[in-house]
Structure formats: C-alpha cells, structure tokens
Scaffold this active site. Structure first.
Site, PDB file in Angstrom:
ATOM      1  N   GLU A  45     -32.254  24.832 -10.329  1.00  0.00           N
ATOM      2  CA  GLU A  45     -31.511  24.564  -9.097  1.00  0.00           C
ATOM      3  C   GLU A  45     -32.395  23.916  -8.038  1.00  0.00           C
ATOM      4  O   GLU A  45     -31.952  23.036  -7.304  1.00  0.00           O
ATOM      5  CB  GLU A  45     -30.868  25.834  -8.542  1.00  0.00           C
ATOM      6  N   SER A  46     -33.650  24.308  -7.980  1.00  0.00           N
ATOM      7  CA  SER A  46     -34.565  23.712  -7.004  1.00  0.00           C
ATOM      8  C   SER A  46     -34.782  22.227  -7.277  1.00  0.00           C
ATOM      9  O   SER A  46     -34.724  21.397  -6.360  1.00  0.00           O
ATOM     10  CB  SER A  46     -35.905  24.449  -7.010  1.00  0.00           C
TER      11      SER A  46
END
Length: 149
Positions: A70-71
């Site tokens: 997600e980062s």
C-alpha cells in the site's frame, strides 16, 4: 519533501509529494524500516527488512507485505494524481505465495489503470533470490487535497 525521479533513496522518510502532518518517526513507513530506491510516475520500488516485521513463526508478517504494497502503490498514485491532489487507498488485495524468513524484500509498484478519479497498481514483492513472495493490487481514489494541508 518531494519525491525524486533519479533513484535517490528516501530512507525512513515520507515519500509522498506533500508535507506530512506528523513527524517521520511516527509514520508506519519509518517504523517498518522501508526505503524507496526508485520513484517515478511509472515505477516505484522500495525495500523492507524481514527482521522486525515477523509474525510468531519467524516468517515475514502478511500485514507487513500489505503495508509495503500500500505504501508503494499509494506513492505511485500520488505521483500520477498531479499537484494539489491526494491518493486514498480504496481496496487492497494481497496473495502470499511463499514465506520470507530473513534478509530484505523488494516491492515494485507499476500502474494497471491511471484515471482521473481512481488509479490501480500491481505491486510485486520478491525476496533476495528474486522469488515472488507476494502479489498485491491496490486501487486508490484520487481527490483534491483538503484545504490547509
């Protein structure tokens, strides 16, 4: 802080294109030891150590894979969203193929869809031998940055 397009590492820093409202040491990115090694609109690459991010059996925690995915995907989405816009995660799917037990894993985020209101990225995570450990897909909503931020 701004992301770079020349492969400059952003160790422990927030790789987003806007100033964070919290200190870097309070960001999950920083606490998990992630580092961005390449940051362009077409490809965001980052690493994360297995050590410190394990589950009780000694394997890399599946949630750590999700945080890395997600980062990196969100960073790519922000790069593609444009000035004055932000990316907010809408859906994340992770398939864990094999365990990582030591060393460093590397994630590579590439676009699947770059629209005006949503963006979807594939994030492939591999171990130090180049073996795929996780396949992830992230869809972000793209919206205007809230006033005052």
């Amino acid at each position: 802080m701004t992301a770079t397009e020349n492969g400059e590492a952003l160790t422990g820093e927030n790789p987003m294109l806007f100033e964070s409202q919290v200190p870097d040491e309070e960001l999950l990115w920083h606490r998990m030891g992630m580092e961005v090694t390449e940051c362009t609109p077409d490809r965001v690459v980052g690493t994360m150590p297995v050590s410190g991010n394990r589950q009780p059996y000694g394997l890399l925690h599946g949630g750590a894979n999700a945080v890395l995915a997600e980062s990196l995907g969100s960073t790519a989405a922000v790069l593609n969203a444009g000035p004055g816009r932000i990316a907010v995660g809408l859906e994340l799917s992770c398939t864990h193929h094999r365990a990582a037990t030591d060393g460093v894993v590397t994630g590579v985020a590439t676009p699947l869809h770059r629209g005006g209101s949503t963006a979807t990225y594939e994030i492939v995570i591999t171990d130090e031998r180049g073996k795929r450990t996780c396949s992830a897909r992230l869809t972000c909503v793209l919206r205007d940055q809230p006033p005052g931020q």
